[in-house]
Design a protein around this motif. Sequence first.
Motif, PDB file in Angstrom:
ATOM      1  N   ARG A   1       0.869  -1.128   0.092  1.00  0.00           N
ATOM      2  CA  ARG A   1       0.074  -0.011   0.060  1.00  0.00           C
ATOM      3  C   ARG A   1       0.753   1.249   0.003  1.00  0.00           C
ATOM      4  O   ARG A   1       0.437   2.237  -0.784  1.00  0.00           O
ATOM      5  CB  ARG A   1      -0.886   0.220   1.159  1.00  0.00           C
ATOM      6  CG  ARG A   1      -2.207  -1.071   1.041  1.00  0.00           C
ATOM      7  CD  ARG A   1      -2.957  -0.779   2.270  1.00  0.00           C
ATOM      8  NE  ARG A   1      -4.150  -1.777   2.175  1.00  0.00           N
ATOM      9  CZ  ARG A   1      -5.351  -1.262   1.646  1.00  0.00           C
ATOM     10  NH1 ARG A   1      -5.446  -0.201   1.220  1.00  0.00           N
ATOM     11  NH2 ARG A   1      -6.355  -1.992   1.521  1.00  0.00           N
ATOM     12  N   GLU A   2       1.841   1.292   0.741  1.00  0.00           N
ATOM     13  CA  GLU A   2       2.798   2.512   0.828  1.00  0.00           C
ATOM     14  C   GLU A   2       3.587   2.617  -0.456  1.00  0.00           C
ATOM     15  O   GLU A   2       3.604   3.779  -1.020  1.00  0.00           O
ATOM     16  CB  GLU A   2       3.719   2.221   1.960  1.00  0.00           C
ATOM     17  CG  GLU A   2       4.842   3.324   2.081  1.00  0.00           C
ATOM     18  CD  GLU A   2       5.966   3.011   3.349  1.00  0.00           C
ATOM     19  OE1 GLU A   2       6.737   3.911   3.386  1.00  0.00           O
ATOM     20  OE2 GLU A   2       5.587   2.148   3.898  1.00  0.00           O
ATOM     21  N   ARG A   3       3.804   1.578  -1.091  1.00  0.00           N
ATOM     22  CA  ARG A   3       4.609   1.701  -2.587  1.00  0.00           C
ATOM     23  C   ARG A   3       3.529   2.353  -3.438  1.00  0.00           C
ATOM     24  O   ARG A   3       4.050   3.343  -4.146  1.00  0.00           O
ATOM     25  CB  ARG A   3       5.052   0.465  -2.932  1.00  0.00           C
ATOM     26  CG  ARG A   3       5.747   0.651  -4.160  1.00  0.00           C
ATOM     27  CD  ARG A   3       6.827  -0.715  -4.447  1.00  0.00           C
ATOM     28  NE  ARG A   3       5.893  -1.806  -5.018  1.00  0.00           N
ATOM     29  CZ  ARG A   3       6.288  -3.134  -5.379  1.00  0.00           C
ATOM     30  NH1 ARG A   3       7.662  -2.967  -5.507  1.00  0.00           N
ATOM     31  NH2 ARG A   3       5.636  -4.010  -5.887  1.00  0.00           N
ATOM     32  N   TRP A   4       2.476   1.701  -3.573  1.00  0.00           N
ATOM     33  CA  TRP A   4       1.484   2.265  -4.456  1.00  0.00           C
ATOM     34  C   TRP A   4       1.138   3.804  -4.115  1.00  0.00           C
ATOM     35  O   TRP A   4       0.607   4.534  -5.271  1.00  0.00           O
ATOM     36  CB  TRP A   4       0.216   1.260  -4.501  1.00  0.00           C
ATOM     37  CG  TRP A   4       0.660  -0.253  -5.025  1.00  0.00           C
ATOM     38  CD1 TRP A   4       1.297  -0.377  -5.966  1.00  0.00           C
ATOM     39  CD2 TRP A   4      -0.053  -1.283  -4.765  1.00  0.00           C
ATOM     40  NE1 TRP A   4       1.164  -1.605  -6.504  1.00  0.00           N
ATOM     41  CE2 TRP A   4       0.501  -2.451  -5.487  1.00  0.00           C
ATOM     42  CE3 TRP A   4      -0.884  -1.501  -3.737  1.00  0.00           C
ATOM     43  CZ2 TRP A   4       0.312  -3.723  -5.211  1.00  0.00           C
ATOM     44  CZ3 TRP A   4      -1.267  -2.893  -3.652  1.00  0.00           C
ATOM     45  CH2 TRP A   4      -0.761  -3.986  -4.214  1.00  0.00           C
TER      46      TRP A   4
ATOM     47  N   GLU B   1      -6.496   5.945  -3.283  1.00  0.00           N
ATOM     48  CA  GLU B   1      -6.970   5.148  -2.188  1.00  0.00           C
ATOM     49  C   GLU B   1      -7.788   3.933  -2.800  1.00  0.00           C
ATOM     50  O   GLU B   1      -7.613   2.647  -2.540  1.00  0.00           O
ATOM     51  CB  GLU B   1      -7.381   5.766  -1.026  1.00  0.00           C
ATOM     52  CG  GLU B   1      -7.623   4.599   0.056  1.00  0.00           C
ATOM     53  CD  GLU B   1      -6.196   4.393   0.675  1.00  0.00           C
ATOM     54  OE1 GLU B   1      -5.799   3.153   1.261  1.00  0.00           O
ATOM     55  OE2 GLU B   1      -5.050   5.135   0.611  1.00  0.00           O
ATOM     56  N   THR B   2      -8.856   4.216  -3.660  1.00  0.00           N
ATOM     57  CA  THR B   2      -9.684   3.390  -4.144  1.00  0.00           C
ATOM     58  C   THR B   2      -9.167   2.365  -5.188  1.00  0.00           C
ATOM     59  O   THR B   2      -9.491   1.194  -5.068  1.00  0.00           O
ATOM     60  CB  THR B   2     -10.899   4.008  -5.288  1.00  0.00           C
ATOM     61  OG1 THR B   2     -10.213   4.954  -5.987  1.00  0.00           O
ATOM     62  CG2 THR B   2     -11.684   4.919  -4.122  1.00  0.00           C
ATOM     63  N   ASP B   3      -7.852   2.913  -5.802  1.00  0.00           N
ATOM     64  CA  ASP B   3      -7.225   1.856  -6.842  1.00  0.00           C
ATOM     65  C   ASP B   3      -6.384   1.027  -5.954  1.00  0.00           C
ATOM     66  O   ASP B   3      -6.188  -0.375  -6.264  1.00  0.00           O
ATOM     67  CB  ASP B   3      -6.238   2.746  -7.529  1.00  0.00           C
ATOM     68  CG  ASP B   3      -6.913   3.559  -8.629  1.00  0.00           C
ATOM     69  OD1 ASP B   3      -7.752   3.301  -9.250  1.00  0.00           O
ATOM     70  OD2 ASP B   3      -6.418   4.932  -8.755  1.00  0.00           O
ATOM     71  N   ILE B   4      -5.842   1.551  -4.843  1.00  0.00           N
ATOM     72  CA  ILE B   4      -4.785   0.550  -3.759  1.00  0.00           C
ATOM     73  C   ILE B   4      -5.627  -0.469  -3.241  1.00  0.00           C
ATOM     74  O   ILE B   4      -5.549  -1.855  -3.285  1.00  0.00           O
ATOM     75  CB  ILE B   4      -4.409   1.392  -2.910  1.00  0.00           C
ATOM     76  CG1 ILE B   4      -3.118   2.421  -3.388  1.00  0.00           C
ATOM     77  CG2 ILE B   4      -3.758   0.720  -1.869  1.00  0.00           C
ATOM     78  CD1 ILE B   4      -2.680   3.551  -2.610  1.00  0.00           C
ATOM     79  N   ASP B   5      -6.884  -0.142  -3.081  1.00  0.00           N
ATOM     80  CA  ASP B   5      -7.922  -1.004  -2.237  1.00  0.00           C
ATOM     81  C   ASP B   5      -8.202  -2.218  -3.337  1.00  0.00           C
ATOM     82  O   ASP B   5      -8.567  -3.242  -2.988  1.00  0.00           O
ATOM     83  CB  ASP B   5      -9.107  -0.438  -1.718  1.00  0.00           C
ATOM     84  CG  ASP B   5      -9.124   0.283  -0.633  1.00  0.00           C
ATOM     85  OD1 ASP B   5      -7.864   0.305  -0.187  1.00  0.00           O
ATOM     86  OD2 ASP B   5      -9.950   1.360  -0.302  1.00  0.00           O
ATOM     87  N   PHE B   6      -8.439  -1.790  -4.739  1.00  0.00           N
ATOM     88  CA  PHE B   6      -8.715  -2.702  -5.791  1.00  0.00           C
ATOM     89  C   PHE B   6      -7.552  -3.522  -5.828  1.00  0.00           C
ATOM     90  O   PHE B   6      -7.803  -4.984  -6.113  1.00  0.00           O
ATOM     91  CB  PHE B   6      -9.214  -1.953  -6.937  1.00  0.00           C
ATOM     92  CG  PHE B   6      -9.234  -2.636  -8.319  1.00  0.00           C
ATOM     93  CD1 PHE B   6     -10.611  -3.563  -8.125  1.00  0.00           C
ATOM     94  CD2 PHE B   6      -8.243  -3.147  -9.062  1.00  0.00           C
ATOM     95  CE1 PHE B   6     -10.634  -4.318  -9.397  1.00  0.00           C
ATOM     96  CE2 PHE B   6      -8.624  -3.936 -10.181  1.00  0.00           C
ATOM     97  CZ  PHE B   6      -9.685  -4.384 -10.415  1.00  0.00           C
TER      98      PHE B   6
END
Length: 272
Positions: A215-218, A225-230
């Motif tokens: 998550r930190e890298r992305w 945040e929505t992309d990272i959750d996906f």
Amino acid sequence: MTILVTGATGTVGRHIVNQLVEKGERVRALSRNPEKANLPASVEVVAGDLNAPETLQAALEGVTGLHVITSSLSADGYLQTNPTLIEMAEKAGVRRVTVLVGYEGEVEAAVQRSGMEWTFFKPVEVMANTLIDWTDSIRTEGVVREPFGSVPSSRVHEADIASVAVAALVDGGHHKQSYFITGPEVLTRIEAVQVISDAIGKEIQFIELTEEQARERWSEQGYEETDIDFFVEMGKNPPEVGYTVLPTVELVVGRRAKTFAEWASEHKDRFI
């Protein structure tokens, strides 16, 4: 017949152009920067922007076959194809259209409403993504850092996606087909790294990131945040279609799909 290829300088598009040229087809390639396209000499490269339909009329003149990408992110900026292109194509006399689909949206709906012969392509993870994600760390450190190392994927060679598209454009017989395209095997990320290691004759260490590290890298890479959750959801619960081997390439093209080992051998110089 003249075939217009959009996304002609992209990962799949270049293969489509090259394969059409090899078949002796007349190819026109759309580019926002024609002078930088670097395509075969026989290809007519024309300027145009899929975001702006008013720039596309000249490119469509005399075209009977059309390959469409719906979106992309490149050095030239974000591209989102305007669905008006489809109406313009039909009016210009295009008879056959193929679409590289991310998800079905306005462009695909416009194609289905049209009177043109159409075929959709939905590839799973593309092998060439490895070049973007892993090349630098393999070359400089002999390391790949990724979360979800055991996630399975039936990665597909970008040239195989192109071959299916070319068959639909040139040979026809694929009207109203929506093809999922996969490779011939299922590999985890850890296994894929080992395949590259074998190809280049160099040990590559796989370091599995935690979800927090990923998550930190992305986030540092600029993702919302929505992309990272996906991304996390896909890592924890990958859809079955992403790791199910389908015979699409063999059925449409008449040969087996290429393995990741073949792809790695073709691209090994990029990792050394």
